[in-house]
Design an enzyme around this catalytic site. Structure first.
Site, PDB file in Angstrom:
ATOM      1  N   MET A  30       0.660  -1.281  -0.090  1.00  0.00           N
ATOM      2  CA  MET A  30      -0.103   0.521  -0.202  1.00  0.00           C
ATOM      3  C   MET A  30       0.916   1.033  -0.392  1.00  0.00           C
ATOM      4  SD  MET A  30      -3.329  -1.443   2.206  1.00  0.00           S
ATOM      5  CE  MET A  30      -2.994  -0.950   3.523  1.00  0.00           C
ATOM      6  N   HIS A  71       9.286   1.527   3.203  1.00  0.00           N
ATOM      7  CA  HIS A  71      10.424   1.184   4.139  1.00  0.00           C
ATOM      8  C   HIS A  71      10.870  -0.048   3.917  1.00  0.00           C
ATOM      9  CE1 HIS A  71       7.777  -1.766   6.370  1.00  0.00           C
ATOM     10  NE2 HIS A  71       6.815  -0.738   6.140  1.00  0.00           N
ATOM     11  N   HIS A  84       9.725  -3.535   2.933  1.00  0.00           N
ATOM     12  CA  HIS A  84       9.011  -3.905   1.904  1.00  0.00           C
ATOM     13  C   HIS A  84      10.568  -4.115   0.737  1.00  0.00           C
ATOM     14  CE1 HIS A  84       6.151  -0.332   3.691  1.00  0.00           C
ATOM     15  NE2 HIS A  84       5.101  -1.974   3.096  1.00  0.00           N
TER      16      HIS A  84
END
Ligand code: AMP
Length: 281
Positions: free
Chosen positions: A30, A34, A37
């Protein structure tokens, strides 16, 4: 890195790559990216020829309109992180592109979603399963990468893949944490300075509870001690703390040899809802 905004564009891109014999890895997110991810992107890059990241703040998985409205959105910064990370395509659809019409189909994952996030966020996993199914159909990846930070989500997505015979492998990657133990999360950006100072409490409580589980302290006592420790922090409102079977996610009354335990929590800290978990065994 190719930027794709339409479902047809994603489908065309991935079909061409598939026909060329390339192995496709999908990383659904989404956004407000950071290192957690980027770890998924790195894992996909290590195993696949194409890494397709998606950024979509999926309205159907939010049960709280303020949480949806306030969810951080930084698409340019995200693209700047994904490019050097080795992402080959980025899919950033508008809501109308993913939902040209309201969905009617409803998913029910039974006991898997009657607990924890499913119980506390009605409709959440229906929204997750809807959008993940759409992404799987459009991109037809060989592998899809998810984080253990959302332990229950991984369980639900595995069930989805099994029940609907999606021809792909789910890869679950470990939770990335800040130096003080706080699990990385896009919502951490919304913590004010005071809440951020208190936030390492979550992992401290999980770690202490995990030690108790290893010592054989009964689940009810582990849960009570953890809830008390969370409630002792004035800015923290605990939503749940669960001691559960790591596979079935059902709450435990006692431990069974050879079966892993997952400790999951959700709290509101300075107005921001955070979740975290650790697995024992
Ligand atoms: P989100 O953008 O929050 O929906 O997360 C996208 C994916 O990244 C999900 O599979 C998450 O589980 C995963 N993820 C989020 N935070 C972390 C983290 N701290 N460590 C590892 N994976 C994460």
């Amino acid at each position: 890195m190719q930027i794709l905004t339409t479902a047809a564009g994603l489908h065309a891109y991935t079909e061409t790559a598939r026909r060329a014999g390339r192995r496709l890895g999908l990383v659904p997110t989404m956004g407000a990216l950071h290192a957690g991810h980027l770890q998924l992107v790195a894992a996909a890059r290590a195993q696949c020829d194409e890494v397709i990241a998606t950024i979509f703040v999926n309205p159907t998985q939010f049960n709280n309109p303020d949480d949806f409205r306030l969810y951080p959105r930084v698409p340019e910064a995200d693209a700047d992180l994904l490019r050097p990370a080795g992402c080959t395509a980025l899919f950033v659809p508008a809501v109308e592109e993913m939902y040209p019409q309201p969905t009617v189909l409803r998913f029910d994952f039974g006991p898997l979603e009657r607990v924890m996030e499913g119980a506390h966020r009605p409709g959440h996993f229906n929204g997750v399963a809807t959008v993940v199914s759409k992404l799987f159909h459009l991109a037809r990846p060989h592998q899809a990468f998810f984080g253990q930070k959302d332990w229950q989500q991984v369980a639900v997505v595995r069930q989805l893949v099994a029940d609907l015979s999606f021809d792909l492998e789910i890869v679950a990657c470990p939770t990335m944490r800040e130096a003080d133990g706080l699990a990385m999360s896009s919502r951490n950006r919304r913590l004010d300075a005071e809440a951020r100072t208190s936030a390492p409490l979550l992992y401290r409580v999980l770690t202490a509870a995990a030690a108790q589980v290893r010592q054989g302290v009964l689940p009810a006592r582990v849960q009570a001690a953890a809830e008390a420790a969370l409630a002792a922090e004035p800015r923290c409102t605990p939503e749940y703390f669960a001691v559960a079977d790591a596979q079935t996610l059902q709450p435990l009354r006692a431990y069974e040899p050879g079966r892993a335990v997952v400790l999951c929590l959700a709290v509101h800290l300075g107005g921001v809802r955070l979740i975290d978990n650790v697995v024992v065994g």
